[in-house]
Every structure is written in C-alpha cells, then in structure tokens.
Design a protein around this motif. Structure first.
Motif, mmCIF file in Angstrom:
data_model
loop_
_atom_site.group_PDB
_atom_site.id
_atom_site.type_symbol
_atom_site.label_atom_id
_atom_site.label_comp_id
_atom_site.label_asym_id
_atom_site.label_seq_id
_atom_site.Cartn_x
_atom_site.Cartn_y
_atom_site.Cartn_z
ATOM 1 N N ARG A 121 40.319 25.899 64.174
ATOM 2 C CA ARG A 121 39.644 25.258 63.054
ATOM 3 C C ARG A 121 38.228 25.802 62.874
ATOM 4 O O ARG A 121 37.501 26.040 63.842
ATOM 5 C CB ARG A 121 39.581 23.741 63.277
ATOM 6 C CG ARG A 121 40.942 23.069 63.169
ATOM 7 C CD ARG A 121 40.803 21.564 63.232
ATOM 8 N NE ARG A 121 42.085 20.905 63.048
ATOM 9 C CZ ARG A 121 42.254 19.577 63.013
ATOM 10 N NH1 ARG A 121 41.187 18.780 63.151
ATOM 11 N NH2 ARG A 121 43.455 19.066 62.824
ATOM 12 N N VAL A 122 37.874 25.995 61.601
ATOM 13 C CA VAL A 122 36.536 26.426 61.217
ATOM 14 C C VAL A 122 36.102 25.569 60.033
ATOM 15 O O VAL A 122 36.849 24.706 59.562
ATOM 16 C CB VAL A 122 36.525 27.923 60.833
ATOM 17 C CG1 VAL A 122 36.862 28.795 62.032
ATOM 18 C CG2 VAL A 122 37.485 28.182 59.677
ATOM 19 N N THR A 123 34.888 25.796 59.564
ATOM 20 C CA THR A 123 34.381 25.075 58.405
ATOM 21 C C THR A 123 34.357 26.017 57.214
ATOM 22 O O THR A 123 33.826 27.133 57.303
ATOM 23 C CB THR A 123 32.974 24.530 58.669
ATOM 24 O OG1 THR A 123 33.028 23.628 59.789
ATOM 25 C CG2 THR A 123 32.453 23.780 57.450
ATOM 26 N N LEU A 124 34.945 25.561 56.104
ATOM 27 C CA LEU A 124 34.970 26.344 54.880
ATOM 28 C C LEU A 124 33.938 25.761 53.912
ATOM 29 O O LEU A 124 34.028 24.605 53.511
ATOM 30 C CB LEU A 124 36.361 26.315 54.241
ATOM 31 C CG LEU A 124 36.500 26.973 52.866
ATOM 32 C CD1 LEU A 124 36.092 28.435 52.916
ATOM 33 C CD2 LEU A 124 37.921 26.820 52.352
ATOM 34 N N ARG A 125 32.929 26.573 53.585
ATOM 35 C CA ARG A 125 31.905 26.160 52.626
ATOM 36 C C ARG A 125 32.134 26.928 51.321
ATOM 37 O O ARG A 125 32.213 28.162 51.324
ATOM 38 C CB ARG A 125 30.512 26.462 53.160
ATOM 39 C CG ARG A 125 29.391 26.132 52.155
ATOM 40 C CD ARG A 125 28.043 26.560 52.703
ATOM 41 N NE ARG A 125 27.682 25.774 53.871
ATOM 42 C CZ ARG A 125 26.658 26.067 54.685
ATOM 43 N NH1 ARG A 125 25.942 27.157 54.465
ATOM 44 N NH2 ARG A 125 26.379 25.302 55.721
ATOM 45 N N ARG A 126 32.231 26.188 50.211
ATOM 46 C CA ARG A 126 32.490 26.852 48.941
ATOM 47 C C ARG A 126 31.980 26.001 47.786
ATOM 48 O O ARG A 126 31.593 24.846 47.972
ATOM 49 C CB ARG A 126 33.978 27.118 48.772
ATOM 50 C CG ARG A 126 34.858 25.891 48.778
ATOM 51 C CD ARG A 126 36.292 26.296 48.620
ATOM 52 N NE ARG A 126 37.238 25.223 48.860
ATOM 53 C CZ ARG A 126 38.543 25.399 48.882
ATOM 54 N NH1 ARG A 126 39.041 26.603 48.693
ATOM 55 N NH2 ARG A 126 39.354 24.391 49.102
ATOM 56 N N THR A 127 32.024 26.622 46.622
ATOM 57 C CA THR A 127 31.624 25.926 45.403
ATOM 58 C C THR A 127 32.851 25.271 44.779
ATOM 59 O O THR A 127 33.864 25.942 44.544
ATOM 60 C CB THR A 127 30.984 26.905 44.408
ATOM 61 O OG1 THR A 127 29.854 27.522 45.014
ATOM 62 C CG2 THR A 127 30.548 26.183 43.148
ATOM 63 N N ASP A 128 32.759 23.977 44.550
ATOM 64 C CA ASP A 128 33.862 23.255 43.929
ATOM 65 C C ASP A 128 33.990 23.715 42.469
ATOM 66 O O ASP A 128 33.039 23.582 41.683
ATOM 67 C CB ASP A 128 33.602 21.751 43.988
ATOM 68 C CG ASP A 128 34.845 20.952 43.604
ATOM 69 O OD1 ASP A 128 35.527 21.344 42.638
ATOM 70 O OD2 ASP A 128 35.120 19.942 44.279
ATOM 71 N N PRO A 129 35.146 24.257 42.064
ATOM 72 C CA PRO A 129 35.266 24.750 40.686
ATOM 73 C C PRO A 129 35.203 23.647 39.647
ATOM 74 O O PRO A 129 34.891 23.909 38.484
ATOM 75 C CB PRO A 129 36.641 25.439 40.690
ATOM 76 C CG PRO A 129 37.387 24.811 41.807
ATOM 77 C CD PRO A 129 36.367 24.463 42.853
ATOM 78 N N ALA A 130 35.469 22.398 40.049
ATOM 79 C CA ALA A 130 35.448 21.304 39.074
ATOM 80 C C ALA A 130 34.030 20.802 38.813
ATOM 81 O O ALA A 130 33.664 20.507 37.683
ATOM 82 C CB ALA A 130 36.332 20.157 39.565
ATOM 83 N N THR A 131 33.220 20.708 39.874
ATOM 84 C CA THR A 131 31.879 20.121 39.726
ATOM 85 C C THR A 131 30.756 21.135 39.836
ATOM 86 O O THR A 131 29.629 20.855 39.435
ATOM 87 C CB THR A 131 31.673 19.038 40.798
ATOM 88 O OG1 THR A 131 31.715 19.662 42.097
ATOM 89 C CG2 THR A 131 32.775 17.981 40.716
ATOM 90 N N GLY A 132 31.051 22.296 40.422
ATOM 91 C CA GLY A 132 29.999 23.281 40.633
ATOM 92 C C GLY A 132 29.141 22.994 41.837
ATOM 93 O O GLY A 132 28.173 23.710 42.084
ATOM 94 N N GLU A 133 29.479 21.975 42.620
ATOM 95 C CA GLU A 133 28.707 21.625 43.801
ATOM 96 C C GLU A 133 29.254 22.350 45.032
ATOM 97 O O GLU A 133 30.440 22.670 45.103
ATOM 98 C CB GLU A 133 28.755 20.111 44.029
ATOM 99 C CG GLU A 133 28.121 19.300 42.906
ATOM 100 C CD GLU A 133 28.201 17.806 43.189
ATOM 101 O OE1 GLU A 133 28.816 17.443 44.217
ATOM 102 O OE2 GLU A 133 27.638 17.031 42.402
ATOM 103 N N THR A 134 28.366 22.549 46.014
ATOM 104 C CA THR A 134 28.772 23.156 47.278
ATOM 105 C C THR A 134 29.338 22.078 48.195
ATOM 106 O O THR A 134 28.695 21.058 48.441
ATOM 107 C CB THR A 134 27.583 23.851 47.949
ATOM 108 O OG1 THR A 134 27.080 24.874 47.086
ATOM 109 C CG2 THR A 134 27.987 24.476 49.276
#
Length: 524
Positions: A121-134
C-alpha cells in the motif's frame, strides 16, 4: 508434526551459520572519494560520426583515492558514488586485497520504488477531476511491467493516463535501494587500521572528440589553429575537481571489459514509461505551447548625414571576432603508441554533460589552398577546395592531431567569414594533412571533347576556367587501383599512396586546356 519439527530444525541449522557469518563480516561505508582521476578513451569505430550525447559509445578509466578505517579481518567495503556504468569485473583495489566484488544495481529511482512496493500500500495524491481539489487516498501497486496499475477504493486504474496531476507517496525508502551507484568488495584477512586505498575501474557511457577552429589569412598562406577536446558523459555520477585526461589512438578491448550491463541496468532501473498504453493518445498533459520567438539581434543606430541607418549584428559574430583567452592548455604525453592529453587544472566531469578544454594553440600554421579534381573511370569528378599543410615544426605545428572536425574561417575585407567544415583522421607528426572544406564557385572544369580510338583508349580534352582575380594551384588525381589505366597530361607527377598527382598553376581570369587519356585496365 514430527516432520515439521525436523524440517524447522534443519532450517535453523542452515540459517545460523549464515547469520553468524554476516555478524563476523563487518560492513564499512566509503561515501565518496577524496580524489578522482578520469581518463576518457575515444570510440575508434565511430568514424566521422558525431558523439551521441545521449549514448556515448566509448568508456573511461576511473581511479578513485579513498581513505577508510577498517577493523582487522575480513571486511565488506561499500564504495558509494562510483560510476553508474561501471564494469565490475574490471575493478582493481590497491591498498587492500579483495576476495569478492559485487555491483548493487538496485538504485533509488521511480521505477525502483514501484518495483519495491509492488503488492504493497502507498498513498495516491491527485487532482479530483470533479472538483479540481487535491485529494489523497490509499492505493495498492499491482503491476509496473509496461503500465503502472494500482487498485483504489474506486477500482483498478492505470496511472498517468488522465492528464491530471497524480503522484505516488511512499511511506519509506526501502533498505534494498541505494541513492547512489555502489560497488561492494569483500577484503581478505587484513590487519585493519586507517589506510588510503585506490579503486580503479572501467566505466561505459563516455567518449571524446577533437574539434579544431582554424582561421586562414587573407592570402591563404597560413592559418591560426585552436584545438578543443570535447568530453562527453552519459553517466549519472559527477566527478568534481577531477584530474581529467583523454587518450588518442586505437586500442584493443576484450569482450569482458566491453560489458555494458552496468549502464543498461542503471537505465532500466530509472526508467518508467508514463505514456505507454494510454488511450486516448493525446491528453491535456500533452498540450504544449509553442516556444516564444527568438529575440531580435542587437540593434545599432548610425547617423549618415540626414539619414538614420539601422543595422543589426548577431552576438555570435561579435564573439567570433573577439580574441579568445585560454588559461590552460592540455599537455600531450606519450602512452606507448598512444597519446594522452592531460588537462593541467582540476575539472568537474559532470553527470550527463559535455565539457570542452583546449589542447592545441598554434598561431601560424603554413600551408596552401589547392583546387583538386579526380579522374573517376572515364569521367572527371567535381572540383573541391582543400587546405594542405604538413604537420611539422618547420610549418608551425609538429604535434599529433587526433581525429576530429575542422571548422575553417578566413579573414577578409569584410571581417571573418565562414568557409566550411572538414574531417580528418588521426595524423602523426610530419604527416601531410588535407582538409577538403568547400566546392569553388569561380573555378570550373569542363570536358570539351571525348575521343575514343579503336584500341579503346579515350582522349579527354578538358578546359579549366579560373574566374578568380588571383592565380590558383590546381591538381588532378589519377588513381592506381580502380578499373582504369590513365595517362596524365605532360608534366611532373607526384606519387602518393594509391594515386599519381598532376599539378599546375592557373593564372587569374584565364582558361587552361589539357588532355589526358583513360582506358580499361587489362587483367593480369
């Protein structure tokens, strides 16, 4: 139960001696060398091709001086910061007697981290395509062969295909990965103490070439010559303040020391193809703005009576005309039948870079501009311009000329003008050098008539026109090794390897007519 107990007992007796052996062999880390010397060899099979900046095809000899403190007995010494393209079987250790050596190819890199955490397991950090938030969420790495695949609470997905920002965050750095290339050596039984040792090895991913800049005088009777060593490294390790040198000449290499697996392992460990297998092929991350236009050249304003004249002159033209100050020039030394050019000042052989150092400065090399054509079968080849000089001290040179490119300029009434480029092979002292650099515009060669006789001999009536306001030296080569036999025009012939040369002076603004004969060579 009895079988399990017996198997466990056997496993324990097998593992204990190995663990005891590990405890008996201490490990000493040598983080970096105190001094380093880098000697780069040229690829003799590259010919006239330029150095491949991304994949130099030759190698270097690296000699590192390190200070280590060793306990008595057998010790494993980990040498960090060696070249990533090291050929392990070529490594030699002076100052301590090695018994075993190993290269650690598992490097701390993007692909190395993915491979180390596959199934974890790792942590996935990304931009939410629906809200634009990280946002951050837990993910499990599933596959990284050709496409990085993870599972998240949303399902299974391939990373880096959405065009949005996505980053994997790892909880720790695995102990199996090293941030620097490492070579480990197990020493023999030794007394211990603080000692200075030298580690020498070959490393692939290096190459060098010679580049010459020559400026002819207006009459073409001599040129000033400046030679540069261009040293290239695609290695991931930098060697600061190194003693650098380059070796000219052709050397023999065994298949064992031409091993390129170290550099290949490094490239594979650091490479993770983010764009492979994504659909659609174009994403928002692929969009690139065109580069801004180049700035205009510097402008200058001049007053001419009542008129204002605006002129432009490129900075590189001003730099080309400016004198070059060189603080140090590489010295040539004999190395058997080879030549070694040693740079007198410490230099940094940086990772994935090129460096230039002057190795030849000759203010006046006397020679001649020659116009030359060749007889090719029953035809006449095109005329070429060449600059010819002898590599002798009397002519102002007298130093070995490693193979490389020549860039020729000439001083004139309008300043320094570019003439052309040429390529030369390795030239020894007192050897003749010919630099073919251009095709003339004002000198033409035309065959006016061709008359064969019954015996098969062809008589070539040729006209040479010199439209220059000055006389020229013209030569014609007649090969000795092709399928034709030649009878040159009357006059003095000079014998050179594989040919005979006929030459003459052609006055300014004149036409010279001459005749030569050719016929098919009869087999012996």
């Amino acid at each position: 139960m009895l079988r399990f107990t017996a198997w466990a007992s056997l496993l324990a007796t097998t593992l204990v001696p190995a663990a005891a052996q590990d405890q008996q062999t201490p490990m000493i880390l040598s983080a970096a060398p105190d001094k380093v010397a880098v000697t780069i060899y040229r690829d003799p099979d590259r010919g006239s091709r330029q150095i491949d900046r991304d994949n130099p095809s030759a190698f270097a000899l690296i000699a590192e001086t390190r200070t280590v403190t060793l306990p008595p007995g057998e010790v494993t010494v980990r040498f960090e910061g060696v070249a990533s393209g090291i050929v392990p079987q070529s490594a030699i250790l002076f100052g301590a007697s090695p018994r075993e050596r190993n290269r650690d190819a598992a490097l701390l890199s993007q692909k190395g981290l993915v491979d180390a955490f596959t199934g974890q397991r790792v942590t996935l950090r990304r931009t939410d395509p629906a809200t634009g938030e990280t946002v951050e969420e837990t993910a499990t790495v599933r596959s990284a062969a050709d496409r990085l695949v993870v599972t998240t609470p949303r399902g299974v997905e391939a990373l880096y295909c959405s065009g949005l920002s996505q980053t994997l965050i790892y909880p720790r750095a695995p102990a199996t990965l090293s941030a620097k290339p490492v070579l480990s050596m197990l020493t023999r039984d030794q007394p211990g103490g603080t000692m200075t040792i030298t580690l020498a090895y070959l490393a692939t991913g290096f190459d060098w070439d010679a580049t010459y800049v020559g400026t002819l005088t207006p009459d073409g009777s001599s040129l000033s010559l400046l030679g540069w060593l261009t040293m290239a490294s695609s290695d991931d390790t930098s060697f600061p303040d190194a003693t650098a040198a380059a070796v000219a000449g052709r050397i023999n290499r065994s298949d064992e020391t031409s091993d390129d697996s170290g550099r290949i392992a490094r490239q594979q460990a650091s490479h993770l193809n983010r764009g492979y297998g994504c659909w659609p092929a174009e994403t928002t991350s692929d969009l690139r703005q065109p580069p801004p236009p180049a700035p205009p050249p510097p402008m200058a304003m001049m007053f001419d009576g009542d008129n204002i004249v605006v002129t432009a002159r490129r900075a590189e033209e001003r730099l080309a005309a400016a004198p070059i100050a060189i603080s140090a020039v590489a010295r040539a030394e004999n190395l058997g039948d080879l030549k070694l050019y040693r740079i007198p000042l410490p230099v940094t052989v940086a990772a994935r870079s090129q460096k230039q150092a002057a190795f030849l400065v000759k203010p006046r090399v006397r020679g001649d501009i020659v116009y030359r054509a060749r007889a090719i079968g029953d035809n006449t080849g095109d005329i070429e311009m060449l600059y010819r000089f002898r590599n002798g001290k009397k002519e102002g040179l007298g130093d070995p000329l490693p193979a490389g490119n020549f860039v020729l300029y000439q001083e004139g009434d309008l300043g320094r003008m570019f003439l052309g480029e040429a390529r030369n092979a390795d030239k020894a002292i007192d050897e003749e050098v010919e630099l073919s650099f251009a095709s003339p515009a004002n000198v033409t060669l035309e065959e006016e008539s061709r008359r064969p006789d019954p015996s098969g001999v062809i008589r070539h009536q040729t006209a040479l026109r010199n439209a220059n306001p000055f006389p020229i030296r013209f030569e014609m080569d007649f090969p000795l090794s092709d399928d034709n036999a030649y009878t040159p025009p009357p006059g003095r012939l000079v014998a050179k390897p594989g040919k005979r040369v006929w030459g003459t002076q052609v006055p300014a603004n004149s036409i010279l007519r001459f005749t030569y004969r050719s016929s098919e060579r009869t087999p012996n």
